[in-house]
Write an enzyme that holds these catalytic residues in place. Sequence first.
Site, PDB file in Angstrom:
ATOM      1  N   ASN A 249       0.954  -1.130   0.128  1.00 18.39           N
ATOM      2  CA  ASN A 249       0.060   0.193  -0.105  1.00 18.39           C
ATOM      3  C   ASN A 249       0.922   1.209  -0.073  1.00 18.39           C
ATOM      4  O   ASN A 249       2.070   1.346   0.612  1.00 18.39           O
ATOM      5  CB  ASN A 249      -1.082   0.049   1.052  1.00 18.39           C
ATOM      6  CG  ASN A 249      -0.456  -0.289   2.626  1.00 18.39           C
ATOM      7  OD1 ASN A 249       0.519  -0.816   2.689  1.00 18.39           O
ATOM      8  ND2 ASN A 249      -1.086   0.400   3.505  1.00 18.39           N
TER       9      ASN A 249
ATOM     10  N   GLU B 135      -2.876  -4.585  -3.174  1.00 20.50           N
ATOM     11  CA  GLU B 135      -3.449  -5.442  -4.005  1.00 20.50           C
ATOM     12  C   GLU B 135      -3.162  -4.696  -5.576  1.00 20.50           C
ATOM     13  O   GLU B 135      -2.963  -5.303  -6.529  1.00 20.50           O
ATOM     14  CB  GLU B 135      -4.779  -6.093  -4.058  1.00 20.50           C
ATOM     15  CG  GLU B 135      -4.980  -6.952  -2.653  1.00 20.50           C
ATOM     16  CD  GLU B 135      -5.332  -5.957  -1.422  1.00 20.50           C
ATOM     17  OE1 GLU B 135      -4.619  -4.797  -1.218  1.00 20.50           O
ATOM     18  OE2 GLU B 135      -6.237  -6.499  -0.718  1.00 20.50           O
TER      19      GLU B 135
HETATM   20  N1  THU Z   1      -5.084  -1.822   2.558  1.00 22.65           N
HETATM   21  C1  THU Z   1      -4.544  -2.757   1.601  1.00 22.65           C
HETATM   22  O1  THU Z   1      -3.661  -2.189   0.894  1.00 22.65           O
HETATM   23  N2  THU Z   1      -5.034  -3.843   1.273  1.00 22.65           N
HETATM   24  C2  THU Z   1      -6.296  -4.448   1.978  1.00 22.65           C
HETATM   25  O2  THU Z   1      -6.722  -5.397   1.589  1.00 22.65           O
HETATM   26  C3  THU Z   1      -6.943  -3.460   3.027  1.00 22.65           C
HETATM   27  C4  THU Z   1      -6.670  -2.353   3.122  1.00 22.65           C
HETATM   28  C5  THU Z   1      -4.663  -0.463   2.901  1.00 22.65           C
HETATM   29  C6  THU Z   1      -5.174   0.714   2.568  1.00 22.65           C
HETATM   30  C7  THU Z   1      -4.900   1.989   3.459  1.00 22.65           C
HETATM   31  O3  THU Z   1      -3.613   2.219   3.231  1.00 22.65           O
HETATM   32  C8  THU Z   1      -4.580   0.887   4.886  1.00 22.65           C
HETATM   33  O4  THU Z   1      -4.629  -0.437   4.334  1.00 22.65           O
HETATM   34  C9  THU Z   1      -5.680   1.393   5.837  1.00 22.65           C
HETATM   35  O5  THU Z   1      -6.976   0.770   5.281  1.00 22.65           O
END
Ligand code: THU
Length: 137
Positions: A45, A58
């Site tokens: 992320n 993802e």
């Molecule tokens: N996030 C992801 O990268 N993937 C997921 O499956 C759930 C949430 C990230 C988005 C944001 O940067 C942080 O986790 C909190 O929501």
Amino acid sequence: MTQDADADLLAEAEAARAFAHAPYSRFQVGAALLCADGTVQRGCNVENASYPAGICAERTAVAAAVAGGRTRFAAIAVAGPDGVAITPCGICRQVLSEFSPDGALRVIARDASGAIHATTIGALLPGAFGAAALGAR
Ligand code: THU
């Protein structure tokens, strides 16, 4: 895929997690996308001071794979903090579904106890809106 293969892909996602840029939520996520050619594309992320500009692990993996010419995927593993069950968010489900119109893409993650679970994007996003509705492809 075997259980060993699921664990291997999750290990890739856990390694990718170290690169997450998540100074706002402090919720670091890693992803590992197994492509049809056998390569693994990692993602993490990437948050932003303008919060909505942030992107999930993802989708960074999908974008990087597509940018490298790979659009056929067998599985994706997602890793979050220990002790937290994680599944792809709704937007990521839609994006993954784009590249798995038959819903067969395998989605692998740990539950809160650390046990590995595998499902499919079709199970996570039944009745997905897709290219067929637009008469595309
Ligand atoms: N996030 C992801 O990268 N993937 C997921 O499956 C759930 C949430 C990230 C988005 C944001 O940067 C942080 O986790 C909190 O929501």
